[in-house]
Design a protein around this motif. Structure first.
Motif, short mmCIF file in Angstrom:
data_model
loop_
_atom_site.label_atom_id
_atom_site.label_comp_id
_atom_site.label_asym_id
_atom_site.label_seq_id
_atom_site.Cartn_x
_atom_site.Cartn_y
_atom_site.Cartn_z
N GLY A 487 0.77 -1.23 0.00
CA GLY A 487 0.00 0.00 0.00
C GLY A 487 0.80 1.28 0.00
O GLY A 487 0.23 2.37 -0.13
N ALA A 488 2.14 1.22 0.15
CA ALA A 488 2.94 2.44 0.13
C ALA A 488 3.00 3.01 -1.28
O ALA A 488 3.04 2.27 -2.27
CB ALA A 488 4.35 2.15 0.64
N THR A 489 3.00 4.32 -1.39
CA THR A 489 3.06 4.98 -2.70
C THR A 489 4.52 5.28 -3.05
O THR A 489 5.39 5.37 -2.16
CB THR A 489 2.26 6.29 -2.69
N PRO A 490 4.82 5.48 -4.35
CA PRO A 490 6.18 5.88 -4.73
C PRO A 490 6.63 7.16 -4.02
O PRO A 490 7.79 7.31 -3.67
CB PRO A 490 6.09 6.07 -6.24
N ARG A 491 5.68 8.08 -3.79
CA ARG A 491 6.03 9.32 -3.11
C ARG A 491 6.47 9.05 -1.68
O ARG A 491 7.43 9.66 -1.19
CB ARG A 491 4.84 10.26 -3.13
N VAL A 551 21.39 18.20 -0.97
CA VAL A 551 21.30 16.75 -0.79
C VAL A 551 19.90 16.26 -1.15
O VAL A 551 19.75 15.22 -1.81
CB VAL A 551 21.65 16.38 0.67
N THR A 552 18.89 16.99 -0.75
CA THR A 552 17.51 16.60 -1.07
C THR A 552 17.29 16.54 -2.58
O THR A 552 16.74 15.56 -3.10
CB THR A 552 16.52 17.60 -0.45
N ALA A 553 17.71 17.58 -3.28
CA ALA A 553 17.49 17.63 -4.73
C ALA A 553 18.26 16.53 -5.45
O ALA A 553 17.73 15.90 -6.37
CB ALA A 553 17.89 19.00 -5.26
N LEU A 554 19.49 16.28 -5.04
CA LEU A 554 20.33 15.32 -5.76
C LEU A 554 19.93 13.87 -5.48
O LEU A 554 20.05 13.01 -6.36
CB LEU A 554 21.80 15.54 -5.38
N THR A 555 19.49 13.58 -4.25
CA THR A 555 19.12 12.21 -3.93
C THR A 555 17.71 11.85 -4.38
O THR A 555 17.41 10.68 -4.62
CB THR A 555 19.23 11.96 -2.41
N ALA A 556 16.86 12.84 -4.52
CA ALA A 556 15.46 12.55 -4.87
C ALA A 556 15.34 11.99 -6.28
O ALA A 556 14.47 11.14 -6.54
CB ALA A 556 14.62 13.82 -4.73
N ILE A 557 16.21 12.44 -7.20
CA ILE A 557 16.05 12.03 -8.60
C ILE A 557 16.26 10.53 -8.79
O ILE A 557 15.38 9.83 -9.31
CB ILE A 557 17.01 12.85 -9.49
N PRO A 558 17.41 9.94 -8.40
CA PRO A 558 17.57 8.50 -8.60
C PRO A 558 16.63 7.66 -7.73
O PRO A 558 16.19 6.59 -8.16
CB PRO A 558 19.05 8.24 -8.24
N ILE A 559 16.32 8.13 -6.52
CA ILE A 559 15.42 7.36 -5.66
C ILE A 559 14.01 7.35 -6.25
O ILE A 559 13.33 6.32 -6.26
CB ILE A 559 15.43 7.95 -4.24
N ARG A 560 13.57 8.47 -6.75
CA ARG A 560 12.23 8.54 -7.37
C ARG A 560 12.16 7.63 -8.59
O ARG A 560 11.16 6.95 -8.81
CB ARG A 560 11.93 9.99 -7.77
N HIS A 561 13.24 7.62 -9.38
CA HIS A 561 13.26 6.76 -10.57
C HIS A 561 13.13 5.29 -10.17
O HIS A 561 12.36 4.53 -10.81
CB HIS A 561 14.56 6.98 -11.33
N ALA A 562 13.83 4.87 -9.13
CA ALA A 562 13.75 3.46 -8.69
C ALA A 562 12.41 3.15 -8.05
O ALA A 562 11.89 2.03 -8.18
CB ALA A 562 14.88 3.17 -7.71
N ALA A 563 11.82 4.14 -7.36
CA ALA A 563 10.56 3.90 -6.65
C ALA A 563 9.37 3.75 -7.59
O ALA A 563 8.31 3.27 -7.18
CB ALA A 563 10.29 5.03 -5.66
N THR A 564 9.53 4.17 -8.83
CA THR A 564 8.41 4.08 -9.79
C THR A 564 8.51 2.84 -10.68
O THR A 564 7.72 2.70 -11.61
CB THR A 564 8.38 5.33 -10.67
#
Length: 574
Positions: A487-491, A551-564
């Motif tokens: 039930g967890a979302t990619p976000r 750090v937030t901006a740089l880490t969010a991109i690859p993590i978001r890609h993997a989470a989707t």
């Protein structure tokens, strides 16, 4: 030989399949090798302009100044003095050109060039009655050239030429700036202060000039003049070499993070290689060869980039003659190659050997080794709790990422402190001895160095942040897929992992601020600098939120890609 060839072929295929990762690592190591190349080229260039100018001007081994001509006559006959020339009258006057008024030092010379301390004319001609020759760095600040008119104590003179000398440090290392006139013209000029006599000396042992100067008050050895004249180049060299070591640390962390991520990604492939008969040594050699290929390429890129950028930093003070092309010597090439290969091999060896020793069955069964489970408080928001439980299992990676942040913040704070001191130096470079509005080559050179190091540091820190997030997303593919299936979302997955990265980054950034101030204080102590090293509190307060936002901006991109990624294929693949 067959194993080495096999490892090289496998490594080459891996590089072709994973070009983005190879480019990131290439950029990280190339930033370090470029900075080291610049530092070494600047060091080599520091002595060449002085020696070239000294040879062209028949530079003195020592310069004596006094108000009593008899004292200089006695000094000319002292032990250790091989030759001396007739003393030059030297005194301060008020110089005017266009709307600029500034103090200047006038030195009376013969129309026939002196056999010791013979100024080398770079533009125009040597002295004639009613004319002057201006020291080149001073002329650049005044923006005068041959044919212009200036006034000295209200009397008009024509600028006959522009020249360089090693009998006195160039402007603004030595102030006021230097003007040469004929002895007759100098005798008719009113002085602002007491007239002095300057006598250049040729010594029997030039290398012993400091000892000679210590025995005779009022004598300056050529070594001191050289140090003043090349101060900005030596300062640039020290800053670049220090920055290169800090960048080497960041590059090593970058390689370690990349190797760890690759092992997580290629665990099954390692098992297949071992099942096919590859020994742990072959597996480790494959990973090592892959990164050494990149290290060699990065060394070449760094050498070329550093060589191309070196004219911006290795150019001497305008008061010295340039030494031409500063091509990398074999020693520079060897040092850059050794740094690139050493950093890469050191950072790769341990994780590669550890991954190669995993049993074949374990590598085939699980793409990621069983993580260490650490206790995490349960009374936290679900998003943060999920991210912390995932990130806390990789303590080594968390420490490497935090160390990268701490080193980067420390060097940025040190750069801010240096920049602040440069601004103070510019603020003090005012008064009757300084040309209004003229730049200071020393502070300008320091500002260029600060910019180069800051860009390189930020680039490497960005690469490290992206690699950390990428490695974490690879490690958590199955865990994230299971959480999404429940039930967890990619976000939520992205927010949790980004938040988990921010906690160690915040601690590291907070620790990097005093570390940077300490590093700069140590550098000032080593250089015997009187600078204060104080940074405005608002600047330091802005470092922490800025670092966390980056750090937030740089880490969010690859993590978001993997989470989707689709859940079902991810679970089936693992």
């Amino acid at each position: 030989m067959g194993r080495v060839l096999l490892a090289c072929r496998l490594a080459w295929r891996d590089l072709r399949r994973r070009r983005a990762q190879a480019v990131l690592l290439l950029v990280a190591i190339a930033a370090t090798t470029t900075t080291l190349t610049l530092g070494l080229l600047v060091r080599n260039a520091a002595d060449d302009p002085w020696e070239r100018t000294r040879a062209a001007t028949a530079g003195p081994d020592a310069v004596a100044t006094a108000t009593d001509a008899r004292a200089l006559q006695a000094l000319a006959k002292a032990d250790g003095v091989a030759d001396a020339v007739r003393p030059f009258p030297t005194f301060a006057v008020r110089l005017g050109v266009r709307d600029v008024q500034v103090n200047a030092v006038v030195q009376g010379r013969d129309i026939t060039p002196s056999r010791i301390d013979r100024p080398h004319v770079t533009s125009g001609a040597w002295l004639r009655r009613g004319s002057v020759v201006v020291e080149r760095a001073f002329a650049d600040a005044l923006r005068v050239r041959p044919g212009d008119e200036i006034t000295l104590s209200g009397r008009r003179f024509t600028v006959a030429g522009i020249a360089v000398t090693t009998g006195r440090a160039p402007y603004p290392s030595s102030t006021p700036g230097l003007i040469w006139t004929t002895r007759a013209d100098a005798a008719r000029l009113p002085a602002l202060a007491q007239r002095r006599l300057t006598m250049p000396l040729r010594l029997d042992a030039p290398s012993a000039a400091p000892a000679f100067a210590a025995r005779h008050p009022g004598v300056t050895p050529w070594q001191d003049l050289s140090a003043y004249a090349t101060a900005e180049l030596r300062l640039a060299n020290n800053a670049l070499i220090t920055g290169a070591w800090a960048l080497a640390v960041l590059a090593g962390l970058c390689v370690a993070l990349l190797v760890g991520g690759r092992l997580a990604e290629q665990s099954r492939r390692v098992g297949l290689l071992k099942a096919a008969g590859a020994t742990p040594a072959v597996v480790a050699l494959t990973l090592l060869a892959e990164h050494l290929f990149i290290a060699v390429a990065a060394a070449v890129v760094g050498l070329l980039a550093g060589w191309a950028a070196s004219p911006l930093l290795t150019g001497p003070n305008a008061g010295l003659l340039a030494s031409g092309d500063t091509a990398p010597t074999p020693g520079v090439v060897a040092a850059v190659l050794l740094l690139a290969l050493g950093v890469t091999a050191t950072a790769t060896a341990f994780p590669a050997l550890r991954g190669a020793r995993v049993t074949t069955a374990h590598a085939l069964r699980a793409p990621v080794r069983p993580p260490r489970r650490l206790g995490v408080p349960s009374g936290l928001p679900v998003t943060l709790l999920l991210g912390l439980r995932i990130a806390a299992r990789r303590v080594r990676r968390t420490i490497l990422a935090a160390l990268s942040t701490a080193v980067t913040v420390a060097m940025i704070v040190a750069a801010l402190a240096m920049n602040r001191d440069v601004a103070r130096m510019d603020g003090r470079a005012t008064g009757p001895d300084f040309v209004p509005g003229a730049g200071n080559p020393v502070t300008e050179r320091v500002s260029q160095i600060v910019l180069v190091l800051a860009v390189a540091m930020l680039l490497l820190a960005a690469v490290n942040a992206v690699l950390t997030a990428w490695a974490t997303s690879l490690d958590t593919l199955r865990t994230s897929a299971l959480a999404r299936a429940l039930g967890a979302t990619p976000r939520q997955i992205t927010s949790g992992l980004v938040a988990a990265h921010l906690l160690p980054a915040a601690v590291a950034a907070a620790g990097g601020i005093p570390l940077g101030l300490t590093v700069y204080a140590a550098a000032r102590a080593v250089g015997d600098s009187s600078a204060s090293g104080q940074v405005p509190i608002l600047w330091l307060a802005a470092v922490l939120p800025t670092a966390l936002a980056a750090v937030t901006a740089l880490t969010a991109i690859p993590i978001r890609h993997a989470a989707t990624r689709p859940v079902a294929p991810t679970l089936r693949a693992t």
